[in-house]
Enzyme design. Structure first.
Site, short mmCIF file in Angstrom:
data_model
loop_
_atom_site.label_atom_id
_atom_site.label_comp_id
_atom_site.label_asym_id
_atom_site.label_seq_id
_atom_site.Cartn_x
_atom_site.Cartn_y
_atom_site.Cartn_z
N GLU A 58 130.14 21.22 47.16
CA GLU A 58 131.28 20.32 47.40
C GLU A 58 131.76 19.78 46.06
OE1 GLU A 58 130.60 17.46 50.54
OE2 GLU A 58 130.19 19.06 51.97
N HIS A 96 140.45 10.78 51.46
CA HIS A 96 140.03 12.18 51.50
C HIS A 96 141.29 13.04 51.31
CE1 HIS A 96 138.27 15.95 52.79
NE2 HIS A 96 137.07 15.38 52.83
N ARG A 141 137.08 13.49 44.22
CA ARG A 141 137.95 13.33 45.38
C ARG A 141 139.21 12.51 45.10
NH1 ARG A 141 134.45 11.97 50.59
NH2 ARG A 141 133.87 14.16 50.56
N HIS A 161 139.41 7.32 54.01
CA HIS A 161 138.19 8.01 54.44
C HIS A 161 136.94 7.14 54.34
CE1 HIS A 161 135.67 11.49 55.19
NE2 HIS A 161 135.04 11.34 54.03
N ARG A 203 133.04 7.53 45.64
CA ARG A 203 131.80 8.15 46.13
C ARG A 203 131.82 9.66 45.95
NH1 ARG A 203 130.58 10.60 50.86
NH2 ARG A 203 132.40 9.84 51.99
C1 SIN Z 1 133.80 16.25 54.03
O1 SIN Z 1 133.19 17.02 54.76
O2 SIN Z 1 134.71 16.62 53.31
C2 SIN Z 1 133.42 14.81 54.02
C3 SIN Z 1 132.10 14.62 53.48
C4 SIN Z 1 131.98 13.26 52.85
O3 SIN Z 1 132.77 12.38 53.12
O4 SIN Z 1 131.09 13.08 52.02
#
Ligand code: SIN
Length: 543
Positions: free
Chosen positions: A127, A243, A289, A350, A385
């Protein structure tokens, strides 16, 4: 200054139910805390809707853990701190990340069906802004659901806890010494008082404050608002994470499009079908993010389009369906096939990095009040975060919150009965408030707009109508949290992490050691919300 009532509803409760501890909220932080406490004391878990109606349930991405080859706690810590943009509390990062493997082992024992390879090792996903593949998941993109469901089943069958669903906690109550002594609640239209010397707030976040959000209906910031009213300190409330990829293609419905899809190589395209992220950050789609969200927002503004696109059409045949079954089926429901055409996506609120200020053991500034998960803030996430750090944090803090309650073994006097607030008009309806918040305290902020917003919020000193419905009580909490975010955002005169101001665009080193705190000062039957900056306030910074 914004005035709010000390209580948002009076209570005519005839009965007073007694427990040793109350846990408010049934996300994974609340559930693990309840499971721990129920082994040793009389504990009630009170939740606004059903046990599974929480942000945790909808988490798709997974759970970060430094288990892979070439990974280490040091590397994970360093990624977390870089994403947090200079404001992470390093001791909190270290503690959470060190304790995560034990929690994963416990989830394994409980029977969470994590995705494993043929040799029985975790399949690790990538990620944004993680240096290596580090995300464990279950059911592809159903990690939150699998963990929540397993834990809820365990709670129901294997614990002595008393569970109240569809029960709305209105306020935290205090005894004669001003210490926590219980909560007031509404259950099936009846006022109920609970006596308990320990209250754990695990109510999650406040994404519903915004018109565009990935959060479920329940995320209205109730726990943060009630903690402030009871006198606890909140911190870092200007740091709201957006997000980058939420799909709002069908009006009135939305769904998260997990970051893990970008981790597997999907590109973001603008209206002209051009890939744009490499222009914004060297890590392109895998930038932190906040940077990806603002880039999407900017491209939408430039083109006038309501969304950008996530191109998943180049994935190997069958991969999308297997790895992301939730997103795949939601796309089909929305009328398009993500293996054939790019997914329309745009940013949505988010996660709240701030919250009720806690020390490393989830103790707040108010004796008897503890906060865990997204509702609390121990400083781990700083200004932004890192993806998939919220599940480890929620589970570790839920567990620590329970430990602190047991260690403190508090007693309290009888709780005072909440008095009825005076009433005034509401400056905004719920949907107006959500739209105004999106405009004024969203991804990009500016002093004049925030001042105007705040002066409108000040027009209604009290915002609960005469016949307080649950919706209006939630709205009262939403007003309070909105005021806190607006005041905190005005206070932080720089841009850092998720907090971006057009009038102070640069990061300012001075602000790197300052945090914005919020308190409420009692003035008769009202409270006045105050914000201020403190250096190393409340606990020893970096200790
Ligand atoms: C996501 O799956 O993009 C969200 C995961 C997160 O908020 O850490």
């Amino acid at each position: 200054m914004v005035k709010i009532p000390r209580y948002i509803a009076g209570s005519s409760a005839k009965e007073n139910w007694e427990f040793d501890a109350i846990v408010v909220g049934s996300g994974i932080a609340g559930v693990i805390a309840t499971m721990r406490l129920s082994r040793e004391m009389r504990v009630a878990l009170i939740t606004k809707e059903r046990l599974v109606d929480s942000n945790s349930f909808y988490a798709q991405g997974g759970l970060a853990a430094s288990l892979g080859e070439g990974d280490s706690l040091e590397l994970w810590k360093s990624d977390t701190i870089k994403a947090g943009d200079g404001l992470c509390r390093e001791s909190a990062v270290k503690m959470i990340e060190e304790q995560t493997p034990l929690i994963i082992e416990e989830l394994n024992q409980m029977g969470v069906p994590f995705d494993l390879d043929n040799e029985g090792h975790f399949i690790l996903g990538r990620e944004a802004f993680h240096s290596v593949r580090r995300i464990i998941h279950a059911g592809g993109d159903q990690t939150g659901k699998m963990i929540s469901q397993t834990m809820v089943d365990q709670l129901k069958t294997g614990s002595q806890a008393t569970i109240f669903e569809e029960a709305f906690v209105v306020d935290i109550l205090q005894d004669d010494n001003g210490e926590v002594a219980g909560v007031s609640a509404i259950i099936e239209d009846n006022d109920v008082m609970f006596s308990a010397p320990n209250v754990i707030i695990a109510t999650g976040g406040s994404g519903q404050l915004y018109f565009y959000t990935s959060n479920p209906r329940v995320a209205t910031g109730d726990g943060m608002a009630m903690a402030l009213r009871a006198g606890a300190t909140l911190v870092d409330m200007e740091f709201v994470q957006f997000h980058p990829t939420v799909c709002f293609a069908i009006q009135g419905q939305s769904f998260l499009v997990t970051e893990a899809i970008r981790g597997e190589g999907a590109f973001l395209l603008n209206d002209k079908q051009e890939r744009f992220m490499p222009r914004y950050h060297e890590k392109a789609e895998l930038a932190p993010r906040d940077i990806v969200s603002r880039a999407c927002f900017n491209e939408m503004k430039l083109s006038g389009s309501p969304w950008v696109y996530l191109d998943t059409t180049k994935f190997e045949r069958g991969f999308f369906q297997k790895r992301f079954p939730t997103v795949y089926s939601q796309c089909l429901k929305a009328g398009f096939d993500p293996t054939q055409q790019p997914i329309p996506v745009s940013p949505g609120a988010h996660y709240m990095m701030g919250g009720i200020e806690t020390d490393l053991s989830c103790r707040t500034s108010l004796k008897g009040l503890y906060a865990c998960g997204e509702a609390g803030s121990n400083g781990m996430h700083g200004a932004n975060r890192l993806a998939s750090n919220s599940i480890p944090e929620a589970l570790v803090t839920g567990s620590l919150g329970a430990k602190s309650v047991l260690e403190d073994s508090r007693k309290a006097g009888p709780p005072e009965r909440p008095f009825k607030p005076q009433y005034d008009r509401e400056p905004y309806t719920r949907s107006e408030l959500r739209l105004e918040n999106w405009e004024n305290i969203g991804l990009v902020r500016e002093e004049k707009k925030m001042e105007r917003h705040l002066s409108k919020l000040r027009q209604g000193t009290l915002i609960v109508p005469e016949s307080a419905s649950l919706g209006s009580l939630e709205l009262a909490n939403m007003y309070t949290v909105t005021s806190i975010i607006t005041m905190s955002s005005l206070e932080r005169k720089e841009s850092r992490g998720s907090h971006m101001r057009t009038d102070y665009q640069a990061k300012d080193a001075i602000w790197g050691s300052l945090r914005v705190h919020t308190k409420a000062k009692l003035d008769g039957k009202h409270l006045e919300i105050e914000v201020g900056t403190n250096k190393k306030d409340g606990y020893s910074w970096n200790s």
